[in-house]
Design an enzyme around this catalytic site. Structure first.
Site, mmCIF file in Angstrom:
data_model
loop_
_atom_site.group_PDB
_atom_site.id
_atom_site.type_symbol
_atom_site.label_atom_id
_atom_site.label_comp_id
_atom_site.label_asym_id
_atom_site.label_seq_id
_atom_site.Cartn_x
_atom_site.Cartn_y
_atom_site.Cartn_z
ATOM 1 N N CYS A 122 0.812 -1.222 0.000
ATOM 2 C CA CYS A 122 0.000 0.000 0.000
ATOM 3 C C CYS A 122 0.845 1.272 0.000
ATOM 4 C CB CYS A 122 -0.961 0.004 1.179
ATOM 5 S SG CYS A 122 -2.013 -1.447 1.211
ATOM 6 N N HIS A 255 -2.947 7.118 2.429
ATOM 7 C CA HIS A 255 -3.470 5.846 1.927
ATOM 8 C C HIS A 255 -4.863 5.610 2.498
ATOM 9 C CE1 HIS A 255 -4.076 1.752 0.972
ATOM 10 N NE2 HIS A 255 -3.836 1.302 2.193
ATOM 11 N N ASN A 285 -10.316 0.123 0.048
ATOM 12 C CA ASN A 285 -8.850 0.181 0.067
ATOM 13 C C ASN A 285 -8.330 -0.471 -1.220
ATOM 14 O OD1 ASN A 285 -6.123 -0.286 0.502
ATOM 15 N ND2 ASN A 285 -6.366 -0.972 2.619
HETATM 16 O O1 UT7 Z 1 -3.757 -1.053 3.626
HETATM 17 C C1 UT7 Z 1 -3.538 -1.234 4.998
HETATM 18 C C2 UT7 Z 1 -4.365 -2.368 5.341
HETATM 19 N N1 UT7 Z 1 -5.278 -2.387 6.359
HETATM 20 C C3 UT7 Z 1 -5.642 -1.495 7.293
HETATM 21 O O2 UT7 Z 1 -5.223 -0.398 7.377
HETATM 22 C C4 UT7 Z 1 -6.623 -2.007 8.266
HETATM 23 C C5 UT7 Z 1 -6.415 -1.451 9.643
HETATM 24 N N2 UT7 Z 1 -7.369 -2.017 10.561
HETATM 25 C C6 UT7 Z 1 -8.681 -1.775 10.501
HETATM 26 O O3 UT7 Z 1 -9.119 -1.035 9.642
HETATM 27 C C7 UT7 Z 1 -9.582 -2.392 11.552
HETATM 28 O O4 UT7 Z 1 -8.785 -3.063 12.506
HETATM 29 C C8 UT7 Z 1 -10.601 -3.385 10.945
HETATM 30 C C9 UT7 Z 1 -11.631 -2.609 10.123
HETATM 31 C C10 UT7 Z 1 -9.897 -4.406 10.063
HETATM 32 C C11 UT7 Z 1 -11.367 -4.117 12.066
HETATM 33 O O5 UT7 Z 1 -11.947 -3.187 12.947
HETATM 34 P P1 UT7 Z 1 -11.784 -3.405 14.520
HETATM 35 O O6 UT7 Z 1 -12.526 -2.322 15.172
HETATM 36 O O7 UT7 Z 1 -10.314 -3.524 14.797
HETATM 37 O O8 UT7 Z 1 -12.553 -4.766 14.744
HETATM 38 P P2 UT7 Z 1 -12.013 -6.156 15.331
HETATM 39 O O9 UT7 Z 1 -11.064 -6.793 14.396
HETATM 40 O O10 UT7 Z 1 -11.595 -5.947 16.741
HETATM 41 O O11 UT7 Z 1 -13.335 -6.994 15.350
HETATM 42 C C12 UT7 Z 1 -14.446 -6.645 16.184
HETATM 43 C C13 UT7 Z 1 -15.536 -7.667 15.985
HETATM 44 C C14 UT7 Z 1 -15.050 -9.110 16.111
HETATM 45 O O12 UT7 Z 1 -16.072 -9.853 16.735
HETATM 46 P P3 UT7 Z 1 -15.980 -10.220 18.308
HETATM 47 O O13 UT7 Z 1 -14.692 -10.984 18.449
HETATM 48 O O14 UT7 Z 1 -15.948 -8.887 19.016
HETATM 49 O O15 UT7 Z 1 -17.198 -11.005 18.520
HETATM 50 C C15 UT7 Z 1 -14.923 -9.568 14.688
HETATM 51 O O16 UT7 Z 1 -15.083 -10.965 14.531
HETATM 52 O O17 UT7 Z 1 -16.076 -7.551 14.657
HETATM 53 C C16 UT7 Z 1 -16.081 -8.847 14.035
HETATM 54 N N3 UT7 Z 1 -15.914 -8.654 12.600
HETATM 55 C C17 UT7 Z 1 -16.951 -8.433 11.783
HETATM 56 N N4 UT7 Z 1 -18.282 -8.368 12.012
HETATM 57 C C18 UT7 Z 1 -19.076 -8.104 10.961
HETATM 58 C C19 UT7 Z 1 -14.766 -8.617 11.867
HETATM 59 N N5 UT7 Z 1 -15.048 -8.382 10.579
HETATM 60 C C20 UT7 Z 1 -16.406 -8.265 10.500
HETATM 61 C C21 UT7 Z 1 -17.295 -8.014 9.448
HETATM 62 N N6 UT7 Z 1 -18.615 -7.948 9.715
HETATM 63 N N7 UT7 Z 1 -16.871 -7.821 8.174
#
Ligand code: UT7
Length: 328
Positions: A122, A255, A285
């Protein structure tokens, strides 16, 4: 005789997106057929993404890259034959080789430019801009085509809701030309390979087989924390190089990974949210394509005006990051 200093300046931008638009609701309905639960609400609240463009089978990175390049060439008012350097930043090349840059060169009808791909995930476009700027400053090139282009949809695990909702396909391009006036004012590139595991696609083609894991894997929270930390420092470093402050920035184009990262960054740096270019809502993204796509959108809709100061920032797998400060 002393030679006049050579700088590099953007003289045209262009971008391309696949025709097929997939909304969050479309995606949620598709994932539901495989028993995977997600929702428009979760995706918007956690990321700011509303939709993404997904390339149909048969449309490859070189096709999107070529379309974006043609628009940048037209905007710059040059001919494809004027280009003497082509760099394509991509992690989803058409082939292992030849490079996507060589395919783009052939599609454009250019027969003389040096052409190669650059892989910094990225951060790829920012790395490619700095590379092209260095070629121009060293007088090894005068007219560079710098592209970020991806079909990330091809490396997503569509059974992993933690990653498949985040990415889209697209391409952005700029023409960077030698100039007596800057142009690129300051730049900084960085990497920390110890963090290779937080964002990777660790597969390889070996002995006719794909070995390892061919899908994108990510520790979202680790990437989030790292991105916020390094982007602010990188921005302040390049501003200091140019004897400027945050107040001099007209447009911040980081980004496009997550709107929460972008807002957090702008707030930490004390930049008004109106100076932040956000295309993540409609493109998701697009990895190396996200910064040039956003630059092209904000240039064509009249937000970015000649003479303004723009800060481009990349961050992603490797772990890699970097900034380019420029006067447009
Ligand atoms: O190019 C660079 C690449 N990437 C990035 O910059 C990504 C950086 N990170 C992020 O943007 C965020 O960490 C994410 C958007 C990927 C995730 O957000 P988060 O607030 O960190 O959520 P999390 O991973 O802590 O997940 C929270 C909950 C989990 O459920 P439990 O364990 O609390 O029951 C996940 O299983 O959300 C769940 N979850 C979803 N639920 C519905 C994860 N993905 C999804 C989904 N739909 N698509």
């Amino acid at each position: 005789m002393t030679l006049a200093p050579t700088f590099s300046r953007i003289t045209g931008t262009g971008s391309a997106l696949p025709e097929r638009v997939v909304s969050n609701d479309d995606l949620a309905a598709d994932l539901a057929t495989r028993g995977i639960e997600t929702s428009h609400q979760w995706i918007v609240e956690r990321t700011g993404i509303l939709q993404r463009h997904i390339a149909e089978t048969g449309i490859n990175t070189s096709d999107l890259a070529t379309q974006a390049a043609q628009k940048a060439i037209e905007k710059a008012g040059i001919q494809a034959s004027d280009i003497d350097l082509i760099i394509v930043a991509t992690s989803t090349p058409d082939y292992i080789f030849p490079s996507t840059a060589c395919l783009v060169q052939a599609s454009l009808g250019n027969q003389t430019a040096a052409a190669f791909d650059l892989q910094a995930v990225c951060s790829g476009f920012v790395y490619a801009m700095v590379t092209a700027d260095s070629f121009i400053k060293a007088q090894r090139a005068r007219c560079a085509l710098v592209i970020g282009a991806e079909v990330f949809s091809r490396i997503l695990d569509w059974n992993d809701r933690g990653t498949c909702v985040l990415f889209g396909d697209g391409a952005g391009a700029v023409i960077l030309q030698a100039s007596a006036e800057p142009g690129i004012l300051a730049a900084g590139l960085h990497a920390d390979g110890r963090q290779q595991h937080i964002l990777c696609t660790a597969g390889q083609v070996s002995h006719g087989q794909v070995t390892g894991d061919p899908f994108l894997r990510m520790d979202g929270q680790a990437v989030f924390k790292q991105a916020v930390k390094v982007l602010e420092k990188s921005a302040l470093d390049v501003l200091a190089q140019a004897n400027m402050t945050v107040n001099d920035i007209d447009w911040l184009i980081p980004h496009q990974a997550n709107v929460r990262i972008l807002n957090f960054l702008a707030k930490k740096m004390g930049i008004h949210p109106d100076k932040l270019v956000v295309t993540l809502d409609s493109h998701a993204n697009t990895s190396a394509a996200s910064v040039p796509l956003a630059l092209d959108v904000a240039s064509r809709d009249g937000r970015i005006q000649p003479g303004q100061i723009v800060l481009l920032q990349g961050v992603g797998g490797g772990f890699t990051w970097g900034s380019v400060l420029l006067k447009v």
